[in-house]
Design a protein around this motif. Structure first.
Motif, PDB file in Angstrom:
ATOM      1  N   VAL A 137     -55.834-117.261   6.515  1.00 42.31           N
ATOM      2  CA  VAL A 137     -56.923-116.453   5.959  1.00 42.31           C
ATOM      3  C   VAL A 137     -57.301-116.979   4.573  1.00 42.31           C
ATOM      4  N   THR A 138     -56.296-117.313   3.772  1.00 40.19           N
ATOM      5  CA  THR A 138     -56.560-117.890   2.454  1.00 40.19           C
ATOM      6  C   THR A 138     -57.381-119.166   2.578  1.00 40.19           C
ATOM      7  N   ARG A 139     -57.038-120.007   3.561  1.00 38.61           N
ATOM      8  CA  ARG A 139     -57.789-121.252   3.779  1.00 38.61           C
ATOM      9  C   ARG A 139     -59.241-120.946   4.147  1.00 38.61           C
ATOM     10  N   LEU A 140     -59.448-119.964   5.025  1.00 37.77           N
ATOM     11  CA  LEU A 140     -60.818-119.584   5.382  1.00 37.77           C
ATOM     12  C   LEU A 140     -61.575-119.103   4.150  1.00 37.77           C
ATOM     13  N   ILE A 141     -60.949-118.268   3.335  1.00 40.83           N
ATOM     14  CA  ILE A 141     -61.602-117.744   2.136  1.00 40.83           C
ATOM     15  C   ILE A 141     -62.013-118.892   1.216  1.00 40.83           C
ATOM     16  N   GLU A 142     -61.117-119.848   1.027  1.00 42.13           N
ATOM     17  CA  GLU A 142     -61.377-120.963   0.121  1.00 42.13           C
ATOM     18  C   GLU A 142     -62.518-121.848   0.601  1.00 42.13           C
ATOM     19  N   GLU A 143     -62.668-122.005   1.916  1.00 38.79           N
ATOM     20  CA  GLU A 143     -63.628-122.958   2.459  1.00 38.79           C
ATOM     21  C   GLU A 143     -64.900-122.319   3.008  1.00 38.79           C
ATOM     22  N   ALA A 144     -64.964-120.982   2.997  1.00 38.73           N
ATOM     23  CA  ALA A 144     -66.071-120.297   3.673  1.00 38.73           C
ATOM     24  C   ALA A 144     -67.427-120.682   3.109  1.00 38.73           C
ATOM     25  N   GLU A 145     -67.560-120.729   1.812  1.00 36.91           N
ATOM     26  CA  GLU A 145     -68.861-121.021   1.211  1.00 36.91           C
ATOM     27  C   GLU A 145     -69.340-122.415   1.596  1.00 36.91           C
ATOM     28  N   ALA A 146     -68.465-123.414   1.453  1.00 38.49           N
ATOM     29  CA  ALA A 146     -68.862-124.785   1.767  1.00 38.49           C
ATOM     30  C   ALA A 146     -69.121-124.967   3.259  1.00 38.49           C
ATOM     31  N   ALA A 147     -68.303-124.331   4.093  1.00 35.06           N
ATOM     32  CA  ALA A 147     -68.436-124.521   5.536  1.00 35.06           C
ATOM     33  C   ALA A 147     -69.675-123.853   6.108  1.00 35.06           C
ATOM     34  N   THR A 148     -70.081-122.751   5.512  1.00 33.23           N
ATOM     35  CA  THR A 148     -71.182-121.967   6.078  1.00 33.23           C
ATOM     36  C   THR A 148     -72.489-122.106   5.312  1.00 33.23           C
ATOM     37  N   GLY A 149     -72.414-122.532   4.054  1.00 33.65           N
ATOM     38  CA  GLY A 149     -73.612-122.529   3.222  1.00 33.65           C
ATOM     39  C   GLY A 149     -73.976-121.135   2.755  1.00 33.65           C
ATOM     40  N   GLY A 150     -73.001-120.241   2.763  1.00 29.38           N
ATOM     41  CA  GLY A 150     -73.224-118.839   2.401  1.00 29.38           C
ATOM     42  C   GLY A 150     -73.106-117.953   3.621  1.00 29.38           C
ATOM     43  N   VAL A 151     -72.076-117.113   3.647  1.00 27.23           N
ATOM     44  CA  VAL A 151     -71.780-116.319   4.841  1.00 27.23           C
ATOM     45  C   VAL A 151     -72.854-115.248   5.050  1.00 27.23           C
ATOM     46  N   LYS A 152     -73.416-115.232   6.237  1.00 27.76           N
ATOM     47  CA  LYS A 152     -74.400-114.211   6.609  1.00 27.76           C
ATOM     48  C   LYS A 152     -73.844-113.221   7.627  1.00 27.76           C
ATOM     49  N   MET A 153     -72.908-113.692   8.451  1.00 32.75           N
ATOM     50  CA  MET A 153     -72.274-112.834   9.452  1.00 32.75           C
ATOM     51  C   MET A 153     -70.767-113.067   9.406  1.00 32.75           C
ATOM     52  N   LEU A 154     -70.013-111.978   9.349  1.00 32.27           N
ATOM     53  CA  LEU A 154     -68.552-112.041   9.281  1.00 32.27           C
ATOM     54  C   LEU A 154     -67.994-111.113  10.352  1.00 32.27           C
ATOM     55  N   THR A 155     -67.119-111.634  11.196  1.00 35.35           N
ATOM     56  CA  THR A 155     -66.515-110.825  12.261  1.00 35.35           C
ATOM     57  C   THR A 155     -65.007-110.905  12.172  1.00 35.35           C
ATOM     58  N   ILE A 156     -64.366-109.748  12.221  1.00 33.98           N
ATOM     59  CA  ILE A 156     -62.907-109.671  12.229  1.00 33.98           C
ATOM     60  C   ILE A 156     -62.485-108.940  13.495  1.00 33.98           C
ATOM     61  N   ARG A 157     -61.673-109.599  14.288  1.00 40.15           N
ATOM     62  CA  ARG A 157     -61.133-108.982  15.510  1.00 40.15           C
ATOM     63  C   ARG A 157     -59.623-108.873  15.359  1.00 40.15           C
ATOM     64  N   GLU A 158     -59.100-107.673  15.571  1.00 38.84           N
ATOM     65  CA  GLU A 158     -57.646-107.512  15.637  1.00 38.84           C
ATOM     66  C   GLU A 158     -57.299-106.889  16.977  1.00 38.84           C
ATOM     67  N   HIS A 159     -56.583-107.636  17.804  1.00 38.34           N
ATOM     68  CA  HIS A 159     -56.044-107.163  19.075  1.00 38.34           C
ATOM     69  C   HIS A 159     -54.529-107.203  18.938  1.00 38.34           C
ATOM     70  N   ARG A 160     -53.911-106.041  18.919  1.00 41.79           N
ATOM     71  CA  ARG A 160     -52.511-105.965  18.521  1.00 41.79           C
ATOM     72  C   ARG A 160     -51.760-104.886  19.279  1.00 41.79           C
ATOM     73  N   PHE A 161     -50.515-104.672  18.837  1.00 38.04           N
ATOM     74  CA  PHE A 161     -49.617-103.677  19.411  1.00 38.04           C
ATOM     75  C   PHE A 161     -49.923-102.289  18.846  1.00 38.04           C
ATOM     76  N   PRO A 162     -49.469-101.233  19.510  1.00 38.50           N
ATOM     77  CA  PRO A 162     -49.675 -99.879  18.997  1.00 38.50           C
ATOM     78  C   PRO A 162     -48.916 -99.651  17.687  1.00 38.50           C
ATOM     79  N   PHE A 163     -49.258 -98.557  17.015  1.00 44.36           N
ATOM     80  CA  PHE A 163     -48.531 -98.182  15.804  1.00 44.36           C
ATOM     81  C   PHE A 163     -47.041 -98.069  16.115  1.00 44.36           C
ATOM     82  N   LEU A 164     -46.218 -98.626  15.238  1.00 47.41           N
ATOM     83  CA  LEU A 164     -44.773 -98.564  15.394  1.00 47.41           C
ATOM     84  C   LEU A 164     -44.250 -97.198  14.971  1.00 47.41           C
TER      85      LEU A 164
END
Length: 377
Positions: A137-164
């Motif tokens: 995630v840190t790597r994505l944050i560091e490179e997002a501006e250069a890779a995208t030319g300015g983020v216009k759409m951001l999607t976060i998907r979490e598919h995980r286990f139930p609450f412990l």
């Protein structure tokens, strides 16, 4: 101060993960713990001894913990609904640098109390948004501006286990946790603001309880905590972001998938869940990845982002708990700024509360219309 000597408030599952990571910080020790549950109290004291953190005093209250003169820094890892009250108690008795678990508050009516604390507290307070510090995630944050030319759409998907399971089963009920979109997802709302460098203006959400905990009962009550949701957020910059959460999808290869897209291209990261949950018969767990996909010239480039095995063994968050502690240590000693301030934690909670409200009412929610957002805008 030259070294950190912790007082720990709350030593359940997450508190003990913090202990394992504090042990990796050079010179750090634990002088006192406050944990009301006898089993967790004994386990955390034993962990401190085994990890070389010292033999902490088992305090019977926060007041007693703060009376231990050696304590010069605090960690709060108690149940969500206690965080604000405990911060206020510390402020009255002995304000020290604090790393406090998210969320900062669970009741929208308590926002003015947080505002008062924020205005008056004289020492650093760092809100534990450790997802920022997962290496992919840190790597994505560091490179997002250069890779995208300015983020216009951001999607976060979490598919995980139930609450412990947690001490006293506090996380099974919205009144204790603030609701799933506050308790669990404030991490992701923090990431959205951090990546986009903009504040939200409108939130639309749909969510509910489709599968998990419906066959459980505690004191005659069936849990009401949600296990799935979609959230769409419009930001002041014109960017938009979406969260997709499913908490009955632990069979997925990756737990978090984040993508950011702009006029130049796309960058995404794939983050596996805790290694201890990976089926042994499938071999080694997946390695995190970052993928950059430019529009011109076309051609995705994938890089693996392995995490130090020692850090993976210390917790369930891909090494981020350690990296967070290392940065907090510098801030607590006055050698670096706070990176996740009370205002960041406040925004993350407000976004979660807006999403809870939108999903419950079926209406889009303007941040400016929320009483709990007063003082932010």
């Amino acid at each position: 101060m030259d070294n950190l000597t912790y007082g720990i408030i709350g030593c359940g599952m997450m508190g003990q993960e913090h202990l394992r990571n504090i042990a990796l910080i050079k010179g750090a020790r634990v002088a006192a713990i406050y944990e009301p549950d006898a089993g967790m109290r004994a386990a955390s004291a034993n962990a401190c001894a085994a990890l070389g953190l010292g033999e902490p005093r088992k305090a019977g209250s926060i007041t007693e913990l703060l009376s231990v003169s050696a304590v010069n820094v605090l960690l709060i890892a108690s149940p969500n609904y206690l965080h604000l009250e405990q911060l206020e108690e510390i402020a009255r008795i002995r304000p020290l640098p604090i790393l406090v678990e998210k969320p900062l508050f669970t009741d929208p009516a308590d926002a003015p109390r947080l505002a008062a604390l924020r205005a008056a507290y004289p020492a650093p307070i760092w809100v534990a948004m450790e997802y920022r510090y997962m290496p992919p995630v840190t790597r994505l944050i560091e490179e997002a501006e250069a890779a995208t030319g300015g983020v216009k759409m951001l999607t976060i998907r979490e598919h995980r286990f139930p609450f412990l399971e947690k001490v006293g089963d506090w996380n099974r009920f919205n009144r204790n946790s603030g609701g799933t979109l506050v308790e669990k997802c404030c991490h992701f709302f923090d990431l959205m603001r951090h990546i986009l460098q903009s504040d939200p203006v409108r939130v639309m959400a749909s969510g509910g309880q489709a599968n998990n905990h419906l066959d459980e009962a505690y004191g005659g009550e069936v849990p009401d905590i949600w296990d799935n949701a979609y959230v769409i957020i419009d930001f002041a910059s014109g960017a938009r972001a979406m969260l997709e959460l499913c908490m009955f999808a632990e069979g997925a290869r990756y737990q978090e998938e984040i993508s950011a897209v702009g006029p130049k291209g796309k960058i995404e990261c794939l983050v596996p869940g805790p290694g201890r949950f990976w089926p042994a018969h499938l071999g080694e767990p997946p390695v995190p990845q970052v993928i950059v996909s430019p529009r011109d010239p076309k051609g995705p480039v994938m890089v693996e982002i392995p995490v130090d095995p020692q850090l993976l063994a210390a917790g369930d968050h891909n090494g981020s708990t350690y990296y967070q502690h290392a940065r907090f240590a510098k801030a607590a000693m006055g050698a670096a700024p706070i990176e996740v301030a009370l205002s960041d934690g406040w925004w993350a909670c407000v976004m979660g509360m807006a999403a809870q409200q939108s999903a419950a009412t079926g209406q889009a929610v303007r941040i400016a219309d929320l009483p709990c957002a007063a003082g932010l805008l």
